[in-house]
Design a protein around this motif. Structure first.
Motif, PDB file in Angstrom:
ATOM      1  N   ASP A  62     -17.127 -27.364  12.082  1.00  0.00           N
ATOM      2  CA  ASP A  62     -16.679 -27.002  13.423  1.00  0.00           C
ATOM      3  C   ASP A  62     -15.479 -26.058  13.358  1.00  0.00           C
ATOM      4  O   ASP A  62     -14.522 -26.295  12.613  1.00  0.00           O
ATOM      5  CB  ASP A  62     -16.297 -28.261  14.197  1.00  0.00           C
ATOM      6  N   ILE A  63     -15.537 -24.989  14.154  1.00  0.00           N
ATOM      7  CA  ILE A  63     -14.473 -23.980  14.128  1.00  0.00           C
ATOM      8  C   ILE A  63     -14.023 -23.587  15.533  1.00  0.00           C
ATOM      9  O   ILE A  63     -13.339 -22.574  15.706  1.00  0.00           O
ATOM     10  CB  ILE A  63     -14.934 -22.731  13.359  1.00  0.00           C
ATOM     11  N   ALA A  64     -14.421 -24.357  16.556  1.00  0.00           N
ATOM     12  CA  ALA A  64     -14.087 -23.983  17.936  1.00  0.00           C
ATOM     13  C   ALA A  64     -12.588 -23.807  18.114  1.00  0.00           C
ATOM     14  O   ALA A  64     -12.134 -22.877  18.813  1.00  0.00           O
ATOM     15  CB  ALA A  64     -14.619 -25.029  18.907  1.00  0.00           C
ATOM     16  N   ASP A  65     -11.788 -24.661  17.497  1.00  0.00           N
ATOM     17  CA  ASP A  65     -10.339 -24.565  17.657  1.00  0.00           C
ATOM     18  C   ASP A  65      -9.773 -23.285  17.046  1.00  0.00           C
ATOM     19  O   ASP A  65      -8.711 -22.805  17.459  1.00  0.00           O
ATOM     20  CB  ASP A  65      -9.658 -25.781  17.026  1.00  0.00           C
ATOM     21  N   LEU A  66     -10.488 -22.712  16.092  1.00  0.00           N
ATOM     22  CA  LEU A  66     -10.005 -21.493  15.428  1.00  0.00           C
ATOM     23  C   LEU A  66     -10.364 -20.235  16.207  1.00  0.00           C
ATOM     24  O   LEU A  66      -9.713 -19.194  16.037  1.00  0.00           O
ATOM     25  CB  LEU A  66     -10.579 -21.393  14.011  1.00  0.00           C
ATOM     26  N   ARG A  89     -20.145 -25.772  21.563  1.00  0.00           N
ATOM     27  CA  ARG A  89     -19.803 -26.036  20.177  1.00  0.00           C
ATOM     28  C   ARG A  89     -19.929 -24.730  19.390  1.00  0.00           C
ATOM     29  O   ARG A  89     -20.843 -23.938  19.625  1.00  0.00           O
ATOM     30  CB  ARG A  89     -20.728 -27.098  19.586  1.00  0.00           C
ATOM     31  N   VAL A  90     -19.012 -24.523  18.447  1.00  0.00           N
ATOM     32  CA  VAL A  90     -19.073 -23.380  17.539  1.00  0.00           C
ATOM     33  C   VAL A  90     -18.950 -23.911  16.117  1.00  0.00           C
ATOM     34  O   VAL A  90     -18.004 -24.647  15.802  1.00  0.00           O
ATOM     35  CB  VAL A  90     -17.947 -22.360  17.819  1.00  0.00           C
ATOM     36  N   VAL A  91     -19.926 -23.555  15.270  1.00  0.00           N
ATOM     37  CA  VAL A  91     -19.924 -24.059  13.896  1.00  0.00           C
ATOM     38  C   VAL A  91     -20.258 -22.924  12.944  1.00  0.00           C
ATOM     39  O   VAL A  91     -20.751 -21.858  13.350  1.00  0.00           O
ATOM     40  CB  VAL A  91     -20.956 -25.194  13.697  1.00  0.00           C
ATOM     41  N   THR A  92     -20.020 -23.184  11.682  1.00  0.00           N
ATOM     42  CA  THR A  92     -20.449 -22.265  10.644  1.00  0.00           C
ATOM     43  C   THR A  92     -21.015 -23.061   9.472  1.00  0.00           C
ATOM     44  O   THR A  92     -20.658 -24.231   9.276  1.00  0.00           O
ATOM     45  CB  THR A  92     -19.299 -21.358  10.167  1.00  0.00           C
ATOM     46  N   ILE A  93     -21.902 -22.418   8.737  1.00  0.00           N
ATOM     47  CA  ILE A  93     -22.437 -22.980   7.496  1.00  0.00           C
ATOM     48  C   ILE A  93     -22.085 -22.018   6.384  1.00  0.00           C
ATOM     49  O   ILE A  93     -22.381 -20.820   6.456  1.00  0.00           O
ATOM     50  CB  ILE A  93     -23.976 -23.150   7.555  1.00  0.00           C
ATOM     51  N   ARG A  94     -21.440 -22.528   5.357  1.00  0.00           N
ATOM     52  CA  ARG A  94     -21.148 -21.694   4.179  1.00  0.00           C
ATOM     53  C   ARG A  94     -22.283 -21.848   3.177  1.00  0.00           C
ATOM     54  O   ARG A  94     -22.599 -22.962   2.764  1.00  0.00           O
ATOM     55  CB  ARG A  94     -19.833 -22.110   3.524  1.00  0.00           C
ATOM     56  N   VAL A  95     -22.878 -20.724   2.789  1.00  0.00           N
ATOM     57  CA  VAL A  95     -23.965 -20.730   1.816  1.00  0.00           C
ATOM     58  C   VAL A  95     -23.439 -20.167   0.506  1.00  0.00           C
ATOM     59  O   VAL A  95     -23.198 -18.962   0.398  1.00  0.00           O
ATOM     60  CB  VAL A  95     -25.165 -19.900   2.303  1.00  0.00           C
ATOM     61  N   PRO A  96     -23.231 -20.993  -0.512  1.00  0.00           N
ATOM     62  CA  PRO A  96     -22.747 -20.487  -1.804  1.00  0.00           C
ATOM     63  C   PRO A  96     -23.703 -19.435  -2.370  1.00  0.00           C
ATOM     64  O   PRO A  96     -24.913 -19.629  -2.413  1.00  0.00           O
ATOM     65  CB  PRO A  96     -22.726 -21.740  -2.688  1.00  0.00           C
ATOM     66  N   GLY A  97     -23.162 -18.312  -2.759  1.00  0.00           N
ATOM     67  CA  GLY A  97     -23.985 -17.244  -3.332  1.00  0.00           C
ATOM     68  C   GLY A  97     -24.812 -16.507  -2.311  1.00  0.00           C
ATOM     69  O   GLY A  97     -25.615 -15.630  -2.660  1.00  0.00           O
ATOM     70  N   GLU A 147      -6.709 -11.178  11.313  1.00  0.00           N
ATOM     71  CA  GLU A 147      -6.614 -11.626   9.925  1.00  0.00           C
ATOM     72  C   GLU A 147      -6.324 -13.123   9.834  1.00  0.00           C
ATOM     73  O   GLU A 147      -6.851 -13.821   8.960  1.00  0.00           O
ATOM     74  CB  GLU A 147      -5.528 -10.839   9.192  1.00  0.00           C
ATOM     75  N   ASP A 148      -5.516 -13.634  10.766  1.00  0.00           N
ATOM     76  CA  ASP A 148      -5.180 -15.064  10.726  1.00  0.00           C
ATOM     77  C   ASP A 148      -6.429 -15.917  10.960  1.00  0.00           C
ATOM     78  O   ASP A 148      -6.626 -16.944  10.305  1.00  0.00           O
ATOM     79  CB  ASP A 148      -4.132 -15.393  11.791  1.00  0.00           C
ATOM     80  N   VAL A 149      -7.284 -15.498  11.909  1.00  0.00           N
ATOM     81  CA  VAL A 149      -8.509 -16.246  12.188  1.00  0.00           C
ATOM     82  C   VAL A 149      -9.445 -16.200  10.988  1.00  0.00           C
ATOM     83  O   VAL A 149     -10.018 -17.219  10.593  1.00  0.00           O
ATOM     84  CB  VAL A 149      -9.214 -15.695  13.444  1.00  0.00           C
ATOM     85  N   VAL A 150      -9.601 -15.016  10.406  1.00  0.00           N
ATOM     86  CA  VAL A 150     -10.478 -14.883   9.235  1.00  0.00           C
ATOM     87  C   VAL A 150      -9.974 -15.767   8.098  1.00  0.00           C
ATOM     88  O   VAL A 150     -10.753 -16.495   7.466  1.00  0.00           O
ATOM     89  CB  VAL A 150     -10.572 -13.414   8.791  1.00  0.00           C
ATOM     90  N   ASN A 151      -8.688 -15.741   7.841  1.00  0.00           N
ATOM     91  CA  ASN A 151      -8.132 -16.566   6.755  1.00  0.00           C
ATOM     92  C   ASN A 151      -8.310 -18.053   7.041  1.00  0.00           C
ATOM     93  O   ASN A 151      -8.581 -18.843   6.124  1.00  0.00           O
ATOM     94  CB  ASN A 151      -6.648 -16.245   6.560  1.00  0.00           C
TER      95      ASN A 151
END
Length: 592
Positions: A296-300, A319-327, A376-380
């Motif tokens: 969850d990243i809604a607060d960001l 709702r706002v979410v992300t999935i990190r896919v390695p590689g 940049e702050d949001v991306v970081n």
């Protein structure tokens, strides 16, 4: 007609005469010697016929695949150079001395070899032939082992096998009933049970505190790979046990099944709340072999300029979410677009993405079409929360919470498969604390069924705030598949009436459909709880089959038809007259 099954003959029988019966799997003439592979349910055995017995040899020469035959002969060891390690009987063969053709076989309408590519329609139309294939034979034999092991466990733990009626009354279980007309009560109908739910509760009221049944159930609903109009449940109900105790007993049973039949130790099942499962995996039956999670990243992103993120991030139902896919940074734009099309089926309007090409390079190492909307702050912050590394990709979902869970949960599963991320062979868990109700078309609908008890609330508290109620329910999940589900049941009339009222079942309707239950709840009903496993689904998982149709002897097609018997079919007009039924025929198709 036989002394042994084919697959049971071994080196200990060398020198003995055996009588076998089965089907010709393959016959071949090699230099004047005929080799016959004979098959029955236990396996294959090689039978050799020499030309020095001309009459028998002549019969052997006439054999074709699937002739039903009886063989007599002497067991002998194969020469070392001819031992077949791929066959259970590969160390021996039978020197045939007699051969009787029990029944010849016409040329087959479908292939029975290991590489058959018969259509499902063919396989079901000629199911009696399809079941001769060793793969299918082994699956049905395995199914019998499962039911035998379940019965042993239940019997040794004080459960009684009690049958419940097949002709019963329609109940609201979330699917359509199959109706059975009554000849003696014209114009009135029985229903085939979607489950034995109410009868097993009545058995608890009767003092049979541990019940089980391996029972047929019926649902007239849309079908898919793991659904059939008739299916089999391992049905369990107990009195005076908590939900945790029911989980303990049934978990022990399933662990024992896997240990005994597959030599697999499932270990202790973790327990996860419904809320956690939906938050982390977007599913109430998560596949824990898949390491990907929804973050969850809604607060960001609630203050970013990107409206696609900002809107749901500031919406109580968003709702706002992300999935990190390695590689995953190796994905092409076309692959990403294809994933976007995939989740559109679940209501998602698009798929935003961010590639982490070089983490050390800061924003210069980030590639994304939405980068211009993010500072940049949001991306970081996004990179830190997801623990992204160089070569990863972040995929984003933003919408109402239901769409995000369904779309990103499905995407998580697809990514896990496509990137070969699954870890381990078996990952079970319990999912508990489901919502009691969900909103459907403006009204409340029971998430499990209307006889499920809420956790720790009074009837008045439940009526005052149904949306906040949590049920005392539990599902057993394995590799993303629901093996079984159950709950603590309502055992007080006041609570049951309150639930009916919330579901919009008026008092008059409740009396008509469930008056017998409501009355029974007045006479000292004990607290009780239970669970039902889908036997077909369990065997499908354990055997690695792709559909429950491959672990059932005579299943229906996906349109609920039986090509073997051509059912359903029109009824005899005389029968319909006796039943007082008029049939409406639509578009000259089958009667409805």
């Amino acid at each position: 007609m036989r002394s042994h099954y084919c697959g049971d003959v071994n080196k200990s029988h060398v020198g003995q005469e055996v009588t076998l019966a089965g089907w010709v799997n393959r016959s071949r003439d090699l230099g004047g010697v005929i080799f016959l592979d004979l098959r029955d349910r236990e396996g294959l055995i090689q039978v050799v016929y020499d030309p020095d017995m001309p009459e028998v040899f002549k019969v052997a020469s006439s054999l074709r695949a699937e002739f039903c035959v009886q063989v007599k002969g002497i067991v002998r060891a194969r020469p070392e150079s001819q031992v077949n390690s791929q066959m259970r009987t590969g160390e021996i063969e039978v020197l045939g001395t007699e051969l009787t053709i029990i029944n010849a076989a016409d040329p087959l309408p479908l292939s029975l070899d290991n590489y058959q590519n018969n259509s499902e329609e063919q396989r079901l139309k000629y199911r009696y032939l399809d079941l001769r294939r060793p793969e299918m034979t082994q699956r049905l034999m395995f199914r019998a082992q499962v039911t035998s092991a379940v019965r042993r466990y239940m019997d040794t733990h004080g459960f009684l096998d009690i049958e419940t009626p097949i002709l019963t009354k329609a109940t609201p279980e979330g699917a359509r009933d199959y109706l059975v007309p009554s000849r003696t009560y014209k114009g009135e109908f029985f229903a085939l049970p979607q489950s034995p739910q109410l009868f097993k509760q009545l058995l608890m009221m009767s003092g049979f505190d541990r019940y089980y049944q391996i029972v047929k159930c019926f649902r007239d609903e849309d079908l898919r790979a793991d659904r059939q109009p008739e299916f089999t449940q391992i049905d369990i109900e107990t009195s005076f046990l908590s939900s945790a105790q029911v989980r303990e007993i049934t978990e022990d049973m399933v662990r024992g099944l896997f240990q005994e039949l597959l030599n697999v130790d499932l270990g202790k099942f973790p327990v996860m709340t419904w809320q956690e499962a939906m938050r982390r995996f977007g599913s109430d039956k998560p596949d824990l072999r898949n390491p990907l999670e929804l973050v969850d990243i809604a607060d960001l992103v609630k203050d970013v300029e990107f409206a696609v993120f900002k809107g749901p991030a500031n919406d109580a139902e968003g709702r706002v979410v992300t999935i990190r896919v390695p590689g995953g940074a190796v994905m092409s734009r076309k692959q990403i677009d294809d994933y976007g099309k995939y989740i559109s089926v679940f209501g998602a309007k698009g798929l935003a993405w961010m590639k982490v090409n070089d983490l050390a390079a800061g924003l210069e190492g980030i590639q994304s079409p939405i980068l211009k909307f993010l500072n940049e702050d949001v991306v970081n912050a996004l990179l830190a929360r997801t623990e992204a590394q160089s070569g990863d990709i972040l995929l984003f979902g933003a919408d109402n919470a239901t769409v995000v869970a369904e779309a990103m949960g499905a995407l998580r599963l697809k990514l896990g498969q496509d990137f070969n991320l699954l870890q381990g062979e078996w990952r079970p868990l319990w999912v508990i604390d489901f919502p009691m109700f969900e909103k459907v078309d403006g009204g409340w609908h029971a998430v499990h069924h209307p006889f499920t008890a809420p956790s720790s609330v009074t009837a008045e508290e439940l009526a005052a705030n149904p949306g906040a109620a949590v049920s005392d329910a539990y599902d057993m999940v394995l590799n993303g598949v629901e093996l079984g589900g159950g709950s603590v049941r309502i055992h007080k009339q006041k609570m049951q009436s309150a639930v009916f009222n919330i579901l919009g079942i008026a008092e008059e309707e409740a009396q008509e459909k469930f008056g017998f239950l409501l009355e029974a709840l007045r006479y000292g009903t004990p607290p009780h709880a239970g669970l039902a496993f889908g036997l077909d689904r369990m065997v499908m998982l354990m055997t690695g089959a792709s559909s429950i149709r491959d672990v059932m002897a005579f299943p229906k097609t996906t349109t609920a038809a039986c090509p073997l018997t051509n059912a359903p079919s029109p009824a005899n007009p005389q029968q319909l007259a006796e039943l007082g039924i008029n049939v409406v025929v639509k578009n000259s198709e089958k009667a409805e």
